[in-house]
Design an enzyme around this catalytic site. Structure first.
Site, PDB file in Angstrom:
ATOM      1  N   ARG A 236       0.846  -1.184   0.000  1.00  0.00           N
ATOM      2  CA  ARG A 236       0.000   0.000   0.000  1.00  0.00           C
ATOM      3  C   ARG A 236       0.885   1.239   0.000  1.00  0.00           C
ATOM      4  NH1 ARG A 236      -3.311  -2.914  -1.462  1.00  0.00           N
ATOM      5  NH2 ARG A 236      -5.422  -3.335  -0.656  1.00  0.00           N
ATOM      6  N   GLU A 265      -2.757   7.984  -4.816  1.00  0.00           N
ATOM      7  CA  GLU A 265      -3.051   7.031  -5.880  1.00  0.00           C
ATOM      8  C   GLU A 265      -4.464   7.290  -6.401  1.00  0.00           C
ATOM      9  OE1 GLU A 265      -3.627   2.269  -6.115  1.00  0.00           O
ATOM     10  OE2 GLU A 265      -1.711   2.916  -5.235  1.00  0.00           O
ATOM     11  N   HIS A 284      -0.666  -0.126  -9.983  1.00  0.00           N
ATOM     12  CA  HIS A 284      -1.380  -1.041  -9.083  1.00  0.00           C
ATOM     13  C   HIS A 284      -1.903  -2.264  -9.844  1.00  0.00           C
ATOM     14  CE1 HIS A 284      -3.578  -0.931  -4.947  1.00  0.00           C
ATOM     15  NE2 HIS A 284      -3.282  -2.166  -5.299  1.00  0.00           N
TER      16      HIS A 284
END
Length: 326
Positions: A236, A265, A284
């Protein structure tokens, strides 16, 4: 449309994958169950009313109110912080997640990025793009020390893949006394982490984002890393202090970074990370593989079978919320 299904798949997709394919995988594994895909908000409200099992990215409290027979909600994501967990528990609903299904892809992503830096493949790609036939010196991955922050499913999958590379491994976990698959296991306390970082050529972030790990890799930790170190984050974005990382990369305080996740993000178009040649970025996608729905369906099918057999929550896989027994 069957108004009384056994399993309802909610309409919202994930990671660009079709929920039709997910529903089909569930039907293959649960031939005795009626699996219905809800394609509209109206179908969701109607179908969940009698369904004991619902699966999807999330379920809001309005939809939960309509789910009178719900016993199991199977989240199709590893993270469940977006779910109304208290409301689900109070209604006696077991909640499971997708933990583990991304581990093979993320482990391979982390390994691939470390090999890119070891062999300086990104420099080769840059020279090809510029039409330059000029030799450059690569390094070796063999003999490196790799610290893995988190020994859950991702960390374990990575360590398994590292076994043939003749590297030393240090694992960091909340309960180091349990040991682990790495050559050495330490805890998340500050002294232990800095000691591990000081000895590492590669650091892979593979732990969940929690109060303990938020901002875990900051200015002090980056300063402890050797100048030849590479940071790889497949967990993360919030675990790494982005501003501190940018500064460390700009000043060559570390050799590089490979990020599948960022904070913020999505990463804004004008963010300085995009312009750094010593920072590799993927959007991602590290956990994406063609086997995504197969692994997800395996978990859900197992839990549906356990639910129907009356085996109890302890027989379920990936439980993150157990029913409120009060």
């Amino acid at each position: 449309m069957d108004s009384d299904p056994d399993v309802v798949v909610l309409r919202e997709g994930t990671e660009g994958l079709s929920m039709d394919a997910y529903a089909e995988r569930l039907r293959e594994r649960l031939p005795g169950s009626d699996v219905a895909l809800a394609r509209t908000p109206r179908e969701e409200r109607e179908l969940v009313a009698e369904a004991p099992v619902v699966t999807g990215i999330g379920i809001d409290e309005d939809l939960l109110e309509a789910a009178d027979e719900l016993e199991l909600f199977a989240a199709t994501s590893a993270g469940t912080e977006h779910l109304p967990k208290d409301a689900l528990a109070a209604r006696g609903v077991t909640v499971t997640n997708a933990g583990g299904i991304h581990a093979p892809g993320l482990a391979e992503q982390a390994l691939g990025n470390m090999l890119v830096f070891a062999r300086r493949l990104h420099e080769g790609w840059r020279r090809k793009r510029n039409g330059e036939w000029r030799h450059f010196q690569s390094g070796e991955f063999t003999g490196s020390t790799v610290t893995v922050l988190g020994l859950g499913s991702i960390g374990q999958a990575l360590v398994q893949r590292l076994e043939g590379f003749d590297v030393e491994t240090i694992g960091v976990r909340y309960t180091p006394e349990k040991g682990g698959p790495t050559d050495e296991v330490v805890g998340f306390d500050e002294a232990a982490i800095h000691d591990a970082l000081a000895r590492s050529e590669y650091v892979v972030v593979a732990c969940p984002l929690t109060d303990t790990t938020r901002g875990l890799i900051g200015e002090a930790e980056l300063a402890t890393l050797p100048p030849e170190a590479v940071l790889v984050n497949v967990a993360r974005g919030g675990i790494v202090d982005t501003d501190a990382l940018v500064a460390a990369l700009q000043k060559n305080k570390i050799r590089g970074a490979a990020l599948d996740v960022t904070d913020p993000e999505p990463l804004p178009n004008d963010h300085p990370l995009w312009d750094l040649e010593n920072c590799l970025i993927t959007p991602h996608t590290g956990g994406h593989t063609p086997k995504h729905w197969d692994r997800m369906a395996d978990i859900v099918a197992h839990n549906v079978d356990a639910l129907e057999a009356g085996d109890g929550t302890e027989a379920f896989r990936n439980v993150v919320v157990a029913p409120d027994s009060s």
